[in-house]
Design an enzyme around this catalytic site. Structure first.
Site, PDB file in Angstrom:
ATOM      1  N   ASP A  90       6.874 -25.592   3.226  1.00 16.50           N
ATOM      2  CA  ASP A  90       5.481 -25.238   2.948  1.00 16.50           C
ATOM      3  C   ASP A  90       4.646 -26.480   3.259  1.00 16.50           C
ATOM      4  OD1 ASP A  90       2.991 -24.893   1.841  1.00 16.50           O
ATOM      5  OD2 ASP A  90       3.703 -23.934   0.004  1.00 16.50           O
ATOM      6  N   PHE A  93       4.046 -25.734  -5.654  1.00 15.36           N
ATOM      7  CA  PHE A  93       2.944 -24.762  -5.656  1.00 15.36           C
ATOM      8  C   PHE A  93       2.948 -24.045  -4.318  1.00 15.36           C
ATOM      9  CE2 PHE A  93      -1.373 -23.258  -4.912  1.00 15.36           C
ATOM     10  CZ  PHE A  93      -1.540 -22.477  -6.044  1.00 15.36           C
ATOM     11  N   LYS A 110      -4.904 -24.404   5.223  1.00 13.57           N
ATOM     12  CA  LYS A 110      -5.897 -25.450   4.929  1.00 13.57           C
ATOM     13  C   LYS A 110      -6.546 -26.075   6.178  1.00 13.57           C
ATOM     14  CE  LYS A 110      -4.341 -26.742   0.311  1.00 13.57           C
ATOM     15  NZ  LYS A 110      -5.424 -26.184  -0.488  1.00 13.57           N
TER      16      LYS A 110
HETATM   17  C1  LIG Z   1       1.524 -26.441  -0.737  1.00 16.14           C
HETATM   18  C2  LIG Z   1       0.607 -25.265  -0.890  1.00 16.14           C
HETATM   19  N1  LIG Z   1       1.063 -24.055  -0.592  1.00 16.14           N
HETATM   20  C3  LIG Z   1       0.277 -22.959  -0.697  1.00 16.14           C
HETATM   21  C4  LIG Z   1      -1.015 -23.059  -1.137  1.00 16.14           C
HETATM   22  C5  LIG Z   1      -1.877 -21.842  -1.253  1.00 16.14           C
HETATM   23  O1  LIG Z   1      -2.813 -21.841  -0.223  1.00 16.14           O
HETATM   24  P1  LIG Z   1      -4.061 -20.848  -0.267  1.00 16.14           P
HETATM   25  O2  LIG Z   1      -4.910 -21.261  -1.414  1.00 16.14           O
HETATM   26  O3  LIG Z   1      -4.720 -21.029   1.067  1.00 16.14           O
HETATM   27  O4  LIG Z   1      -3.508 -19.480  -0.441  1.00 16.14           O
HETATM   28  C6  LIG Z   1      -1.533 -24.324  -1.467  1.00 16.14           C
HETATM   29  C7  LIG Z   1      -2.901 -24.467  -1.974  1.00 16.14           C
HETATM   30  O5  LIG Z   1      -3.280 -25.434  -2.569  1.00 16.14           O
HETATM   31  C8  LIG Z   1      -0.700 -25.456  -1.339  1.00 16.14           C
HETATM   32  O6  LIG Z   1      -1.135 -26.683  -1.641  1.00 16.14           O
END
Ligand SMILES: Cc1ncc(COP(=O)(O)O)c(C=O)c1O
Length: 395
Positions: free
Chosen positions: A222, A138, A251
């Site tokens: 990520d 994700f 986050k």
């Molecule tokens: C691993 C990862 N990457 C990207 C995101 C996207 O982050 P945002 O909701 O701050 O755009 C998330 C959100 O849960 C995530 O867990």
């Protein structure tokens, strides 16, 4: 008088499944709803309130920055952003950072860097723009980060998606099969959070690092969910003893304020130049002040080790519950699998009803508590879960 929920649903788009709870305030690791009911927080706003609610040093830093200067745009320098960038590079071991507001935005930046790195080095004709990502990953909700996300269920309605992404299973053979002359990068989460708290194997990580080094393919980590101390190290990559070319954070980084960061190693630190990228709110002074307080707190001696201890404590207690079959994740990133017949979404609902905020990830219950959670609060929260599971066993 209209209820908050009624008013909310009338005016806010229904893009989320919400619990029927109106949260009103919070202190440390305890949230309160509009009736004054208390909830122990094992979710921290999806891993974001890293220091809980209203941590004193964080609140003071944020409030004094708001009073001083709330926003400037990136036409100007600010001391607070310089300080945050310096501390972040120091603690992460990276050379430079681009600031934005969210995880998706940090990943967009990483994708642009990866593609431009190859464009600059190999030329437009090489068409070296493909990025390999993993099934169950994700990476965000923008059209490009949805393309990067390796979950079929996310690839609906919004066509055409950004081309140039290939999704593979997390094994070396799949990676080798997916490689072409057009591959410029691989993007991955060391522990797939939304995908079900799935840890990648060391063998896979070591294998791709070897191949990518040999073929000049960039590695993007990520760490939006795994980063900023969540696993007991500042970055989850430190568990695997590797340094990706690019790491993205969001986050937990500013303790609950919107902040994203794309960190680069020397090799790709100057790929983006003037005018290549931007974000109006990126590096906002108030968010940077919150980030500075987070970094100062988590880099205090012993803080990260405590996270490891708390993670072990959670695991030991969870595994002693007969309904729990396995616990995944590292540190305070925890995925709980139950025996057949127990549904994580139902358990989550019951936890909320009984005063415990939790998350789910696919078929698992997921905990991402504030990093500051105490052992006593862990005991109290797990007692609520255990009682619910005992009732499930009886029914
Ligand atoms: C691993 C990862 N990457 C990207 C995101 C996207 O982050 P945002 O909701 O701050 O755009 C998330 C959100 O849960 C995530 O867990």
């Amino acid at each position: 008088m209209k209820s908050t929920i009624e008013n909310f649903n009338k005016h806010v788009m229904g893009t989320y499944g919400r619990y029927d709870i109106v949260l009103d305030c919070g202190t440390k690791e305890i949230a309160s709803d509009d009736y004054g009911k208390k909830y122990i927080d094992f979710g921290s706003g999806i891993g974001t309130n890293s220091l809980g609610f209203g941590y004193t040093a964080w609140t003071e830093a944020v409030v004094s920055q708001i009073i001083k200067l709330q926003h400037t745009s990136n036409y100007y320098y600010t001391e607070v952003q310089a300080e945050f960038a310096e501390k972040l590079c120091e603690i992460s071991g990276y050379e430079k950072v681009f600031f934005c507001n969210s995880g998706a935005e940090a990943n967009e930046c990483a994708i642009k860097i990866a593609r431009k790195y190859s464009f600059d080095k190999y030329g437009a004709d090489a068409k070296r723009y493909e990025i390999i990502t993993l099934e169950q990953s994700f990476h965000g909700r923008t059209v490009t980060t949805l393309s990067a996300t390796g979950q079929e269920s996310m690839h609906n309605y919004f066509f055409p998606f950004t081309p140039g992404f290939v999704h593979i299973k997390p094994d070396i053979r799949s990676f080798e099969n997916a490689l072409t002359d057009k591959t410029c990068a691989i993007m991955l989460e060391f522990i797939q959070g939304e995908g079900g708290v799935l840890n990648l194997s060391e063998e896979f990580i070591n294998g791709i690092f070897d191949i990518c080094k040999e073929r000049d393919i960039l590695i993007i980590a990520d760490e939006v969910q795994t980063g900023c101390g969540r696993t007991g190290k500042f970055l989850a990559s430190q568990y695997y003893n590797v340094k990706p070319d690019i790491t993205t954070l969001a986050k937990a980084i500013a303790g609950g304020l919107p902040m994203g960061a794309c960190l680069t190693a020397d090799k790709c630190s100057t790929v983006l130049g003037r005018g290549d990228h931007g974000s109006t709110f990126g590096g906002n002074p108030v968010c940077c002040a919150g980030g500075n307080a987070v970094l100062k707190t988590i880099s205090a001696p012993g803080f990260l080790d405590e996270i490891t201890k708390k993670g072990e404590y959670f695991r030991e207690k969870l595994l002693s519950m007969s309904a729990v079959t396995s616990v995944s994740g590292i540190g305070l990133m925890i995925g709980i699998k139950f025996r057949a017949g127990i549904n994580a979404a139902d358990i989550s609902k019951k936890c909320h009803d009984n005063g415990l905020l939790v998350l789910t990830a696919k078929d698992k219950l997921r905990f991402l508590p504030p990093l500051t959670i105490s052992f006593e609060e862990i005991d109290d929260g797990l007692a609520i879960l255990e009682k619910i599971l005992l009732q499930e066993n009886k029914s």
